[in-house]
Design a protein around this motif. Structure first.
Motif, short mmCIF file in Angstrom:
data_model
loop_
_atom_site.label_atom_id
_atom_site.label_comp_id
_atom_site.label_asym_id
_atom_site.label_seq_id
_atom_site.Cartn_x
_atom_site.Cartn_y
_atom_site.Cartn_z
N LYS A 298 0.90 -1.04 -0.01
CA LYS A 298 0.05 0.12 -0.07
C LYS A 298 0.77 1.15 -0.03
CE LYS A 298 -3.84 1.99 2.44
NZ LYS A 298 -4.65 2.28 3.59
N HIS A 299 2.04 1.21 0.59
CA HIS A 299 2.83 2.29 0.76
C HIS A 299 4.40 2.07 -0.03
CE1 HIS A 299 0.16 4.39 3.41
NE2 HIS A 299 -0.02 3.12 4.28
N THR A 300 4.38 1.20 -0.93
CA THR A 300 5.67 0.98 -1.31
C THR A 300 5.19 0.87 -3.12
OG1 THR A 300 5.84 -1.53 -0.95
CG2 THR A 300 6.78 0.11 0.60
N ALA A 301 6.34 0.90 -3.82
CA ALA A 301 6.27 0.75 -5.20
C ALA A 301 7.67 0.85 -5.82
CB ALA A 301 5.41 1.84 -5.87
N LEU A 302 8.03 0.29 -6.92
CA LEU A 302 9.18 0.10 -7.80
C LEU A 302 9.09 0.89 -9.07
CD1 LEU A 302 12.02 -1.24 -7.89
CD2 LEU A 302 10.79 -3.24 -9.22
N GLY A 303 9.97 1.71 -9.22
CA GLY A 303 10.37 2.50 -10.56
C GLY A 303 11.35 1.98 -11.22
N LEU A 304 11.32 1.91 -12.60
CA LEU A 304 12.14 1.38 -13.22
C LEU A 304 12.40 2.30 -14.57
CD1 LEU A 304 11.80 -2.58 -13.31
CD2 LEU A 304 13.54 -1.19 -12.02
N ARG A 305 13.57 2.59 -15.33
CA ARG A 305 13.67 3.17 -16.48
C ARG A 305 14.95 2.65 -17.01
NH1 ARG A 305 15.47 9.46 -17.48
NH2 ARG A 305 17.00 9.10 -16.35
N TYR A 365 10.25 2.95 -3.71
CA TYR A 365 9.73 3.99 -2.87
C TYR A 365 9.18 3.69 -1.39
CZ TYR A 365 9.55 5.89 -7.72
OH TYR A 365 10.24 6.13 -8.99
N PHE A 366 9.26 4.31 -0.74
CA PHE A 366 8.50 4.28 0.67
C PHE A 366 7.69 5.55 0.92
CE2 PHE A 366 12.34 1.83 0.83
CZ PHE A 366 12.00 0.52 1.17
#
Length: 441
Positions: A298-305, A365-366
């Motif tokens: 709910k409060h974390t996610a992963l970002g990739l580029r 992300y947190f």
């Protein structure tokens, strides 16, 4: 064994009235044009989900996570009224201040930008920066719905000057870019997540000081770390007019411009300069970028580029001008090293730049609360010269932790970055602490 499923289909429901609440600044039509439901159509939950995503992509409101309000309509028993409850967030960004940069030196700047001018959805940007090594001025306006049709149109006027210093604190290389850029875009497909853009730019690039590099070997890319490469002296002084066109295709389902959690953005573009367009420089430059956001909890996610580009001259241009060669580094590419400090060098320790590059970024992300976000990052990239193959073992890397928060009044992400550089050149720091504004991708 035979299985029989008995279906008793309910009656169809239709869309009654579509209304919006909470949009004290944004006009109704700006939101309505992002909604895939029409009054009188058969009610469609998938179209409703897509509408919520498109409204969130605008960035004008706080993200809507729940469904809009559905209620029986006075227009008939088989109709439902849909009410989208939005909460405005200020999209006007005012900045005034100053600072010291290793690349630009001391400077003062002031800017105003908005992505929702007068509540009509236009983007307006005014900025000015002056300092010991830099002078930047820009005026830009973008209209996302020209003549109330989904046609993007924009114009950008700019002048940018940057002086690169030698180890003795003298200007070794100066570059001034002055130009105008016109952009137009059209949606591809009904959903509107894919758009085709075309931009035309006429630019005057003035370079000076390059000839003086032949007289010494101490001119560096910044204000001098021992062993740092010197400028390559093959560039020519003078004015270089450029005329280029850049068609690009963008697919974007990212849910938020500043605090993304899900979606992807795919961009493919090809810049063509010179030839029948005129100008003094002929080159061809394709570029491809892929960005992916994956929610975890709910409060974390992963970002990739991932990004790659290549540039090659043609026609009357045999050698790429120095200012068009690729160098990496900085908070939008490899956070732990300075701008333009990653790239190939020759046997004389001259930074010659590359004609191709690869770049990878990862962020976890947190979401701590409100506008505050903590993230762990890993960056890797390198530029390669014409005679070099792309070798992933030669990538320069940076990893660390970043605290990112959106100022309530300024509405721009501020960043505190601590970076450790495992794979680096000898002149680059093992670790560093930086303050930056914006996002990496």
């Amino acid at each position: 064994m035979d299985v029989t499923l008995a279906m008793d289909e309910d009656k169809k429901y239709y869309v009654g009235k579509i209304t919006f609440t909470g949009n004290t600044t944004t006009r109704d039509k700006v939101i309505r044009r992002e909604v895939y439901l029409n009054e009188g159509d058969v009610f469609n939950t998938e179209a409703l989900k897509l509408s919520i995503r498109r409204i969130n992509q605008l960035g004008y409101f706080k993200p809507m996570e729940g469904a809009p309000e559905l209620a029986p309509s006075s227009l008939g028993e088989d109709r439902l009224d849909v009410t989208f409850k939005v909460e405005e967030q200020n999209r006007n960004q005012f900045t005034f201040g100053g600072g010291v940069s290793g690349l630009e030196g001391p400077f003062l700047n002031a800017s105003f930008s908005t992505s929702n001018f007068l509540g009509l959805g236009e983007t307006v940007q005014l900025s000015a920066q002056t300092g010991a090594r830099t002078k930047n001025y820009q005026v830009g306006v973008t209209e996302p719905y020209l003549f109330d049709r989904p046609i993007t149109a924009g114009i950008d006027l700019y002048s940018r000057k940057l002086d690169y210093l030698t180890a003795q604190g003298k200007v070794g290389y100066s570059e001034v870019r002055t130009g105008v850029s016109l952009t137009t875009g059209l949606p591809v497909g009904r959903r509107g997540f894919t758009r085709l853009y075309t931009s035309y730019t006429y630019e005057l690039v003035d370079t000076s000081g390059v000839a003086s590099l032949l007289n010494g070997t101490t001119t560096t890319l910044s204000s001098a770390v021992s062993g740092e490469p010197v400028f390559a002296p093959f560039a020519s002084d003078g004015r270089h007019p450029e005329s280029r066109i850049v068609p690009s295709l963008v697919y974007n389902t990212v849910d938020s411009p500043f605090t993304p959690r899900r979606g992807m953005r795919l961009t493919a573009s090809t810049a063509v300069a010179g030839g029948p367009l005129g100008g003094a420089v002929d080159y061809f430059k394709p570029d491809a970028e892929a960005v992916l956001y994956v929610p975890h909890t709910k409060h974390t996610a992963l970002g990739l580029r991932g990004e790659a580009s290549w540039i090659t001259p043609f026609g009357g241009t045999n050698t790429l001008p120095y200012y068009q060669r690729f160098f990496l580094g900085g908070e939008t590419q490899i956070r732990g090293v300075n701008v333009r400090t990653v790239g190939p060098v020759d046997l004389k320790n001259q930074a010659i730049g590359g004609n191709k590059f690869v770049l990878f970024n990862a962020e976890y992300y947190f979401d701590i609360g409100g506008p505050l976000r903590l993230l762990l990052f890993y960056d890797a990239g390198q530029a390669f010269a014409e005679h070099q193959y792309i070798n992933l073992r030669e990538l320069r890397t940076s990893t660390g932790v970043e605290l990112r928060f959106v100022m309530p009044v300024l509405n721009v992400p501020f960043r505190l970055i601590y970076a450790f550089n495992p794979s680096r050149d000898s002149f680059q720091p093992a670790h560093t602490f930086k303050f930056a504004v914006g996002t990496t991708f």
